[in-house]
Design an enzyme around this catalytic site. Structure first.
Site, PDB file in Angstrom:
ATOM      1  CD  GLU A 166     -54.026  88.465 -10.844  1.00 16.37           C
ATOM      2  OE1 GLU A 166     -54.567  87.453 -10.410  1.00 16.37           O
ATOM      3  OE2 GLU A 166     -53.960  88.734 -12.060  1.00 16.37           O
ATOM      4  N   PRO A 167     -49.944  92.958  -9.584  1.00 10.25           N
ATOM      5  CG  PRO A 167     -48.975  94.367  -7.993  1.00 10.25           C
ATOM      6  CD  PRO A 167     -50.189  93.503  -8.246  1.00 10.25           C
ATOM      7  CB  CYS A 204     -25.301  81.017 -32.870  1.00  9.82           C
ATOM      8  SG  CYS A 204     -23.783  80.598 -32.044  1.00  9.82           S
ATOM      9  CD  GLU A 205     -32.165  83.456 -32.911  1.00  7.25           C
ATOM     10  OE1 GLU A 205     -31.925  82.322 -32.444  1.00  7.25           O
ATOM     11  OE2 GLU A 205     -33.260  83.978 -32.903  1.00  7.25           O
ATOM     12  CE1 TYR A 259     -43.874  88.337 -16.644  1.00 13.24           C
ATOM     13  CE2 TYR A 259     -43.625  90.719 -16.697  1.00 13.24           C
ATOM     14  CZ  TYR A 259     -44.370  89.600 -16.393  1.00 13.24           C
ATOM     15  OH  TYR A 259     -45.613  89.747 -15.822  1.00 13.24           O
TER      16      TYR A 259
HETATM   17  N1  LLP Z   1     -52.045  88.624 -13.829  1.00 13.11           N
HETATM   18  C1  LLP Z   1     -52.120  87.799 -14.876  1.00 13.11           C
HETATM   19  C2  LLP Z   1     -53.256  86.877 -14.981  1.00 13.11           C
HETATM   20  C3  LLP Z   1     -51.109  87.807 -15.838  1.00 13.11           C
HETATM   21  O1  LLP Z   1     -51.191  86.982 -16.881  1.00 13.11           O
HETATM   22  C4  LLP Z   1     -50.008  88.683 -15.690  1.00 13.11           C
HETATM   23  C5  LLP Z   1     -48.931  88.707 -16.674  1.00 13.11           C
HETATM   24  C6  LLP Z   1     -49.979  89.518 -14.570  1.00 13.11           C
HETATM   25  C7  LLP Z   1     -51.014  89.475 -13.653  1.00 13.11           C
HETATM   26  C8  LLP Z   1     -48.840  90.483 -14.301  1.00 13.11           C
HETATM   27  O2  LLP Z   1     -48.781  91.461 -15.265  1.00 13.11           O
HETATM   28  P1  LLP Z   1     -47.745  92.674 -15.125  1.00 13.11           P
HETATM   29  O3  LLP Z   1     -48.162  93.491 -13.909  1.00 13.11           O
HETATM   30  O4  LLP Z   1     -46.400  92.106 -14.948  1.00 13.11           O
HETATM   31  O5  LLP Z   1     -47.902  93.418 -16.381  1.00 13.11           O
HETATM   32  N2  LLP Z   1     -43.218  88.204 -20.727  1.00 13.11           N
HETATM   33  C9  LLP Z   1     -43.870  89.470 -20.984  1.00 13.11           C
HETATM   34  C10 LLP Z   1     -44.990  89.753 -20.016  1.00 13.11           C
HETATM   35  C11 LLP Z   1     -46.039  88.680 -19.971  1.00 13.11           C
HETATM   36  C12 LLP Z   1     -47.088  88.975 -18.947  1.00 13.11           C
HETATM   37  C13 LLP Z   1     -47.870  87.767 -18.655  1.00 13.11           C
HETATM   38  N3  LLP Z   1     -48.896  87.950 -17.707  1.00 13.11           N
HETATM   39  C14 LLP Z   1     -42.837  90.587 -20.948  1.00 13.11           C
HETATM   40  O6  LLP Z   1     -41.662  90.330 -20.697  1.00 13.11           O
HETATM   41  O7  LLP Z   1     -43.171  91.742 -21.196  1.00 13.11           O
END
Ligand code: LLP
Length: 424
Positions: free
Chosen positions: A283-284, A353-354, A382
């Site tokens: 799940e990238p 404003c922070e 994100y």
């Molecule tokens: N699968 C699941 C169940 C997840 O919760 C996530 C991310 C992914 C896959 C994808 O992960 P990735 O490949 O993107 O690392 N807002 C934070 C990241 C939160 C990730 C949440 N879950 C940031 O900006 O770093």
């Protein structure tokens, strides 16, 4: 003005160049022309970068294992055009809410290629998933297992995976670590055994396999072994979904594992520990979308205090990551690349404003001035996803660039949008 052609580091989208005057070109489009046409701040997305990374994931799996599925973690960039592009590339998609499910269906994903996550799925969201006949529901806890079973009509069946918390913490920011002993996500191993027994007895649930996701922005792949070993204590299943997590280089001094290394490690582990015939899902999110995008800002003011503040027209409304995770980025003054100019450290600030609204602390930039265009790379993951209207800031547009053409795929919000939901 510099006339030397300087090459760009690996953090910029594929196909980015500097022209003979040192002006950034994205997808064959001049960054200054983009700013003039679409305004600032704006998310500029190199379409070819997205497609290339999707293909690299698929090819990397294809070369290593017969039965696999690459799921785009849609939370990382939940824009219809991005979802549609990945659907076209044959990817499946992971959604983490009813809203993301809606977006994925609307973007044209085959429902069987949509997989639902969430640690707090409501009965409504579960019903939405059942009605749409999606692929897997990744069950997070015992309450959800009951709730889902009760919603499936007599004679009906739903394929599920169980999300396991393997008790393994990768080396990443604590706020994006999800597999440790104290996480809110998934079943601990004891509850998992109970859930497996319940699911295997149920005539409504097809327990197809197990899922784990230990965290995000992972640069050291070693913890995937411990995580898989922990999950394997629960028995032998057909499908293993090893989550996402591959980290990316936000700044040029960082090297991230490449997509092929990551796939090789995960597939290799599964083959080593379970043989070659399992169904593997991944799940990238970040690794698919982060590098595709550059945010363009215009400098509004420059202030020389103890440090120099260079304030832009965006900030924490378009990129919360520096404030939430101390995320580090780099930046470029368009037309005045660091390589050919003297630089000094400045704080690249937002307009909000922070005090915490600093996009980049101590970034080396060459004498930024009001009116300069600033480009911040690696904002695809994100950024838009967590964008907000703090201080009444309309969210930026998303502009796709490719082969010298640019088109808006999500328009800039307007002031009218800010009041559109008002009832009184
Ligand atoms: N699968 C699941 C169940 C997840 O919760 C996530 C991310 C992914 C896959 C994808 O992960 P990735 O490949 O993107 O690392 N807002 C934070 C990241 C939160 C990730 C949440 N879950 C940031 O900006 O770093």
């Amino acid at each position: 003005m510099a006339t030397t052609q300087t090459s760009l580091s690996h953090v910029w989208p594929l196909g980015s160049t500097l022209d003979a005057h040192g002006v950034l070109q994205l997808g064959g489009c001049d960054a200054r022309a983009l700013a003039r046409e679409f305004g600032t701040p704006a998310y500029i997305v190199a379409e070819d970068d997205l497609r290339t990374r999707a293909r690299r994931f698929v090819e990397a799996f294809k070369a290593r294992t017969p039965d696999f599925e690459v799921h785009f973690a849609s939370k990382s960039f939940p824009a219809t055009a991005v979802l549609r592009l990945f659907a076209e590339e044959g990817l499946a998609v992971d959604v983490a809410s009813g809203g993301e499910l809606h977006l994925a269906l609307n973007a044209g994903f085959d429902p069987r290629k949509i997989h639902l996550h969430g640690n707090a799925k409501s009965a409504h969201e579960l019903q939405q998933a059942l009605d749409a006949r999606i692929g897997d529901i990744v069950v997070d806890n015992l309450v959800e297992l009951d709730r889902l079973t009760a919603l499936i009509p007599a004679g009906g069946r739903q394929r599920i995976l169980l999300r396991i918390a393997p008790g393994v913490s990768p080396d990443t920011h604590p706020k994006i670590s999800t597999g440790g002993p104290n996480t809110k996500f998934g079943f601990n191993l004891d509850d998992a055994r109970q859930a497996i027994a319940i699911a295997q007895k149920s005539d409504k649930l097809d327990l197809d396999g197990l899922h784990f996701h230990i965290g995000s922005q992972i640069l050291d792949l070693a913890p995937f072994r411990a995580a898989l070993e922990s999950v394997l204590t629960l028995g032998d299943f057909r499908t293993y979904n090893m989550g996402g997590g591959l980290g990316v280089a936000y700044t040029r001094d960082v090297t991230a594992p490449d997509i092929e290394d990551y796939v090789d490690r995960k597939v290799g582990l599964l083959h080593e520990l379970l043989g070659p015939n399992k169904r593997i899902a991944d799940e990238p999110g970040r690794a698919l979308v982060a590098h595709s995008t550059v945010t363009l800002y215009e400098v509004q003011s420059v202030k020389h205090n103890v440090v120099t503040y260079v304030a832009t027209d965006g900030g924490m409304s378009d990129n919360l990551r520096p404030m939430l995770y101390d995320a580090k980025y780099e930046a470029m003054v368009v037309g005045r690349p660091n390589e050919s100019h003297a630089t000094q450290p400045v704080h690249l600030a937002g307009k909000h404003c922070e005090s915490s609204d600093i996009l980049i602390h101590d970034v080396e930039l060459p004498d930024p001035r009001p009116g300069d265009l600033i480009a911040v790379p690696v904002t695809g993951a994100y950024g838009y996803a967590m964008a907000n209207n703090y201080n009444g800031q309309p969210r930026p547009p998303i502009v796709f660039v490719s082969n010298g053409n640019a088109r808006t795929v999500v328009r800039r919000e307007t002031y009218e949008d800010l009041t559109r939901r008002d009832v009184e």
